[in-house]
Design a protein around this motif. Structure first.
Motif, PDB file in Angstrom:
ATOM      1  N   LYS A 170       0.823  -1.207   0.000  1.00  0.00           N
ATOM      2  CA  LYS A 170       0.000   0.000   0.000  1.00  0.00           C
ATOM      3  C   LYS A 170       0.859   1.259   0.000  1.00  0.00           C
ATOM      4  CE  LYS A 170      -0.782   0.034   5.054  1.00  0.00           C
ATOM      5  NZ  LYS A 170      -1.836  -0.020   6.109  1.00  0.00           N
ATOM      6  N   GLU A 183      -3.121  -1.828  -2.561  1.00  0.00           N
ATOM      7  CA  GLU A 183      -3.965  -0.632  -2.568  1.00  0.00           C
ATOM      8  C   GLU A 183      -3.107   0.619  -2.553  1.00  0.00           C
ATOM      9  OE1 GLU A 183      -7.709   1.327  -0.050  1.00  0.00           O
ATOM     10  OE2 GLU A 183      -6.741  -0.528   0.626  1.00  0.00           O
ATOM     11  N   LYS A 229      -6.803  -2.074  -5.582  1.00  0.00           N
ATOM     12  CA  LYS A 229      -7.647  -0.905  -5.341  1.00  0.00           C
ATOM     13  C   LYS A 229      -6.847   0.402  -5.407  1.00  0.00           C
ATOM     14  CE  LYS A 229     -10.731  -3.456  -2.196  1.00  0.00           C
ATOM     15  NZ  LYS A 229     -11.314  -3.505  -0.837  1.00  0.00           N
ATOM     16  N   ASN A 230      -7.538   1.418  -5.871  1.00  0.00           N
ATOM     17  CA  ASN A 230      -7.036   2.799  -5.800  1.00  0.00           C
ATOM     18  C   ASN A 230      -5.719   2.963  -6.562  1.00  0.00           C
ATOM     19  OD1 ASN A 230      -6.803   5.503  -5.143  1.00  0.00           O
ATOM     20  ND2 ASN A 230      -6.020   5.112  -3.085  1.00  0.00           N
ATOM     21  N   VAL A 241      -9.729  -4.673 -10.920  1.00  0.00           N
ATOM     22  CA  VAL A 241      -9.187  -3.452 -10.337  1.00  0.00           C
ATOM     23  C   VAL A 241     -10.341  -2.536  -9.969  1.00  0.00           C
ATOM     24  CG1 VAL A 241      -7.666  -1.464 -10.678  1.00  0.00           C
ATOM     25  CG2 VAL A 241      -7.093  -3.656 -11.736  1.00  0.00           C
ATOM     26  N   GLU A 242     -10.306  -1.976  -8.783  1.00  0.00           N
ATOM     27  CA  GLU A 242     -11.327  -1.050  -8.309  1.00  0.00           C
ATOM     28  C   GLU A 242     -10.714   0.334  -8.115  1.00  0.00           C
ATOM     29  OE1 GLU A 242     -12.994  -2.635  -4.744  1.00  0.00           O
ATOM     30  OE2 GLU A 242     -13.852  -4.413  -5.722  1.00  0.00           O
ATOM     31  N   ALA A 243     -11.480   1.366  -8.479  1.00  0.00           N
ATOM     32  CA  ALA A 243     -11.043   2.752  -8.317  1.00  0.00           C
ATOM     33  C   ALA A 243      -9.766   3.022  -9.110  1.00  0.00           C
ATOM     34  CB  ALA A 243     -10.860   3.115  -6.844  1.00  0.00           C
TER      35      ALA A 243
END
Length: 465
Positions: free
Chosen positions: A367, A409, A436-437, A458-460
């Motif tokens: 992250k 993330e 994510k992100n 993949v999100e965002a």
């Protein structure tokens, strides 16, 4: 100078000499700060500007005798350490040596024109020491330069560290006995066998030593040194805190010849370095599987800035050994300036600029990774690549005993210029653990050979030209 005096006698001699007694108060520290898009702590490193010099020739170093030079280095390091602080000086010339073991409050300084030429004989790196192999702790051949549980140590000067590769290059081939040894080591970690009982420096295991390993050290400075050739990873801060690697030139084209591998280390600055590698320029790691879960120490607060890469697999790699977690990494103003063709056998063109790699066995997490102001000529991969099924030969060597996916993330890439790439961004994640992100902004690639952006699970995700 005898090193066999009783400890009380040595301490008495130190305290009886006013200059030496005062030396302990002369070691100062410097605070280094690195701006980052996260709360990057200041880094404290030693300042040996006023430390007493210990010239290795005063301890019997001989350019024609490896045994004498090795003994002189050990004696000078011991004398500097017992005096409270000191700089061990290697003067100009080529000095053959075996492994060098640093001690706290000691700076190993190579003068301009000096070369420490390290033996190619594995037996010279015995007895085995506590070290690691690709994220798993063990006892193995000593790293060529080694420090264990030391504070305020340095490796400085405009001289050169060079490894003779006569034997190590044969060990690059990794035949079946070597792979069997890696499987045995993995099983020992899985069964929680004590590290002291994991002796790998036997038979045909052929686990090559690191060039420089700082193991469980604090306040480490590496400055101005040139390092050439390496049996394995070149600079490996392992379970360290407060590390600065500055103005270092690395040229190592062998197998597994990463430039710098900060592993389970925190508060690390890598700046103004030049990397000419046979593997990744910098690869941030945090241990493999069961061993990393046992140690439970993430890699955190790592800045790479103002560096130049001539050859290497990745400019910055995250993983694949990341089982204890990796967070807060910033790459800024770094540039791949090679011709994209690679050179000298193992040296390769840069594949990806930022590569995050893991697999279903790793667990851990990734992250808050940032990259900005980077340029490259021709690269074989892309600006950002994320792969969550990177197992290499381990796919068939061992089954998946424990399945732990890696949460990823916060990957942020800004202001990148590339002449030619296969793609701009490629992310492949598991449906049950999406990445994510992710944000890309101001990424310009003059020539793209394939679809610019491919994402799976993949999100965002944002991409702004």
């Amino acid at each position: 100078m005898s090193l066999l005096l009783p400890r009380r006698t040595v301490l008495g001699a130190v305290l009886a000499t006013p200059w030496l007694a005062a030396c302990a108060t002369l070691l100062k520290t410097r605070t280094v700060r690195a701006a980052a898009p996260f709360d990057m702590p200041s880094i404290t490193v030693p300042d040996f500007a006023h430390a007493r010099p210990f010239l290795i020739t005063d301890f019997g170093a001989d350019q024609s005798d490896q045994t004498k030079t090795s003994a002189a280095l050990a004696a000078a390091i011991h004398a500097a350490h017992t005096s409270g602080c000191g700089t061990v000086i290697v003067p100009g010339g080529i000095w053959p040596t075996g492994p060098v073991h640093l001690k706290s409050h000691v700076n190993l300084h190579l003068a301009r024109g000096a070369t420490l030429l390290f033996s190619e004989k594995p037996e010279d790196y015995l007895p085995a020491v506590q070290t690691s192999w690709e994220g798993i702790e063990c006892f193995n051949y000593s790293p060529l330069v080694y420090a264990y549980d030391c504070t305020h140590i340095a490796l400085t000067g405009e001289g050169r560290l060079q490894a003779k590769l006569d034997v190590w290059k044969e060990w690059y081939k990794r035949p079946k006995p070597h792979m069997d040894a890696l499987v045995a080591l993995y099983h020992m970690a899985f069964k929680n066998v004590p590290v002291a009982d994991r002796n790998m420096a036997v038979g045909d295991n052929h686990l090559r030593p690191h060039f420089v390993q700082f193991n469980r050290c604090r306040n480490v400075l590496v400055e101005d040194i040139t390092i050439e050739d390496s049996p394995f990873w070149v600079l490996h801060p392992f379970l360290c805190r407060d590390v600065v690697i500055r103005r270092v030139k690395v040229r190592a084209h062998g197998h597994n010849n990463d430039g710098v591998d900060p592993e389970m280390s925190q508060n690390v600055l890598i700046e103004d370095c030049t990397f000419d590698q046979g593997d990744d320029a910098v690869s941030v790691k945090s241990g493999r599987d069961m061993d990393a879960w046992r140690l439970n120490t993430p890699a955190r607060n790592i800045v790479m800035r103002d560096c130049r890469v001539l050859n290497g697999h990745q400019l910055m790699a995250i993983g694949s050994e990341l089982s204890a977690g990796i967070e807060n990494v910033f790459v800024d103003n770094c540039h791949f300036t090679g011709d994209g063709k690679g050179a000298d056998g193992w040296a390769v063109p840069v594949n990806n600029i930022l590569f995050v790699k893991t697999n279903e066995r790793r667990g851990g997490y990734v992250k808050n990774i940032h990259l900005s102001n980077v340029s490259a000529t021709k690269i074989a991969g892309g600006v950002l690549c994320v792969e969550t099924d990177v197992l290499y030969q381990w796919r068939t060597l061992t089954p998946t005993y424990v399945r732990k996916l890696t949460p990823i993330e916060g990957l942020h890439v800004r202001h990148v210029r590339v002449d030619e790439a296969k793609f701009l961004c490629r992310i492949t994640a598991e449906a049950e653990m999406p990445v994510k992100n992710v944000s890309l902004r101001d990424i310009q690639v003059q020539t793209l050979l394939e679809d610019p952006v491919t994402t799976q699970n993949v999100e965002a995700f944002t991409h702004e030209a």
